[in-house]
Design a protein around this motif. Structure first.
Motif, mmCIF file in Angstrom:
data_model
loop_
_atom_site.group_PDB
_atom_site.id
_atom_site.type_symbol
_atom_site.label_atom_id
_atom_site.label_comp_id
_atom_site.label_asym_id
_atom_site.label_seq_id
_atom_site.Cartn_x
_atom_site.Cartn_y
_atom_site.Cartn_z
ATOM 1 N N LEU A 16 0.992 -1.218 -0.049
ATOM 2 C CA LEU A 16 0.049 -0.117 -0.113
ATOM 3 C C LEU A 16 0.906 1.335 -0.110
ATOM 4 O O LEU A 16 0.530 2.430 -0.689
ATOM 5 C CB LEU A 16 -0.936 -0.197 1.261
ATOM 6 C CG LEU A 16 -2.111 -1.109 1.124
ATOM 7 C CD1 LEU A 16 -2.824 -0.816 2.475
ATOM 8 C CD2 LEU A 16 -2.829 -0.952 -0.025
ATOM 9 N N GLU A 17 1.966 1.235 0.721
ATOM 10 C CA GLU A 17 2.940 2.455 0.547
ATOM 11 C C GLU A 17 3.423 2.510 -0.669
ATOM 12 O O GLU A 17 3.531 3.857 -1.258
ATOM 13 C CB GLU A 17 4.227 2.052 1.718
ATOM 14 C CG GLU A 17 3.838 2.093 3.098
ATOM 15 C CD GLU A 17 5.011 1.706 3.894
ATOM 16 O OE1 GLU A 17 6.214 2.102 3.420
ATOM 17 O OE2 GLU A 17 4.801 1.626 5.337
ATOM 18 N N VAL A 20 0.225 4.163 -2.711
ATOM 19 C CA VAL A 20 0.414 5.493 -2.613
ATOM 20 C C VAL A 20 1.394 6.318 -2.970
ATOM 21 O O VAL A 20 0.983 7.489 -3.868
ATOM 22 C CB VAL A 20 0.162 5.874 -1.052
ATOM 23 C CG1 VAL A 20 0.273 7.319 -0.637
ATOM 24 C CG2 VAL A 20 -1.206 5.301 -0.540
ATOM 25 N N ASN A 101 -8.291 4.861 -4.767
ATOM 26 C CA ASN A 101 -8.566 4.444 -3.405
ATOM 27 C C ASN A 101 -7.327 5.142 -2.434
ATOM 28 O O ASN A 101 -7.045 4.727 -1.437
ATOM 29 C CB ASN A 101 -8.635 3.268 -3.225
ATOM 30 C CG ASN A 101 -9.919 2.453 -4.001
ATOM 31 O OD1 ASN A 101 -10.885 3.227 -3.980
ATOM 32 N ND2 ASN A 101 -9.528 1.684 -4.801
ATOM 33 N N TYR A 104 -8.336 5.789 1.305
ATOM 34 C CA TYR A 104 -8.415 4.645 2.130
ATOM 35 C C TYR A 104 -7.080 4.000 2.365
ATOM 36 O O TYR A 104 -6.701 3.498 3.418
ATOM 37 C CB TYR A 104 -9.309 3.541 1.355
ATOM 38 C CG TYR A 104 -9.759 2.205 2.047
ATOM 39 C CD1 TYR A 104 -10.418 2.345 3.075
ATOM 40 C CD2 TYR A 104 -8.945 1.243 1.662
ATOM 41 C CE1 TYR A 104 -10.997 1.183 3.766
ATOM 42 C CE2 TYR A 104 -9.157 -0.172 2.313
ATOM 43 C CZ TYR A 104 -10.020 -0.058 3.243
ATOM 44 O OH TYR A 104 -10.449 -1.125 3.944
ATOM 45 N N HIS A 105 -6.314 3.888 1.161
ATOM 46 C CA HIS A 105 -4.940 3.355 1.550
ATOM 47 C C HIS A 105 -3.940 4.056 2.496
ATOM 48 O O HIS A 105 -3.303 3.202 3.265
ATOM 49 C CB HIS A 105 -3.997 3.324 0.070
ATOM 50 C CG HIS A 105 -4.754 2.404 -0.737
ATOM 51 N ND1 HIS A 105 -4.633 2.365 -2.045
ATOM 52 C CD2 HIS A 105 -5.615 1.267 -0.909
ATOM 53 C CE1 HIS A 105 -5.100 1.463 -2.879
ATOM 54 N NE2 HIS A 105 -5.948 0.825 -2.077
#
Length: 154
Positions: A16-17, A20, A101, A104-105
């Protein structure tokens, strides 16, 4: 030395990092969405922290935040090799299809950071990893929302 504390893997969300950071470089308004949610220390990997700091510096100077400007900013700060080079920066943009998203992430990344902080884990550093004993999970009323799920799992 290992980053594992008492045989546990620190809370993290590395994919997720990466998503993003990649989304921020692809979508013009993505950084403004996550600025209030994420701080550089929210990222688990030191390389990700350096990349996010470079993005914030560009944003604060009202420069565009994209693949080329982030790479150049890291080069100017002498951090490009430390984060994995230009290839790694390009790979971040390949790991995400859109910034749909991103909020959210970013909240998941923030939650993982809070979990690391409340359990005594520290971010992964290529230079000096450390072991720190877990702190007790005493939560103030402001942090009950985040800490309550943590207490239930331990």
């Amino acid at each position: 030395m290992s980053n594992f504390v008492f045989g546990k893997i620190p809370p993290q969300a590395i994919p997720l990092e990466e998503a993003v950071l990649g989304a921020i470089m692809l979508e013009k308004d993505a950084l403004s969405v996550v600025l209030d949610i994420l701080q550089p220390d929210s990222f688990y990997l030191e390389a990700h922290q350096m990349i996010y700091r470079a993005m914030k510096r560009l944003f604060e100077r009202s420069y565009p935040v994209d693949l080329l400007t982030v790479t150049e900013e890291l080069k100017k700060a002498a951090h490009l090799d430390a984060v994995g080079g230009p290839y790694f920066i390009v790979e971040l943009t390949n790991k995400v299809a859109s910034a749909a998203n991103i909020e959210y992430h970013a909240r998941i990344i923030s939650q993982k950071y809070i979990q690391r902080e409340t359990s005594g884990f520290r971010p992964m550093s290529s230079a000096t990893p450390t072991k720190i004993p877990p702190m007790s999970l005493t939560c103030s009323t402001k942090r009950k929302k985040v800490c309550s799920p943590l207490q239930k799992r331990t």
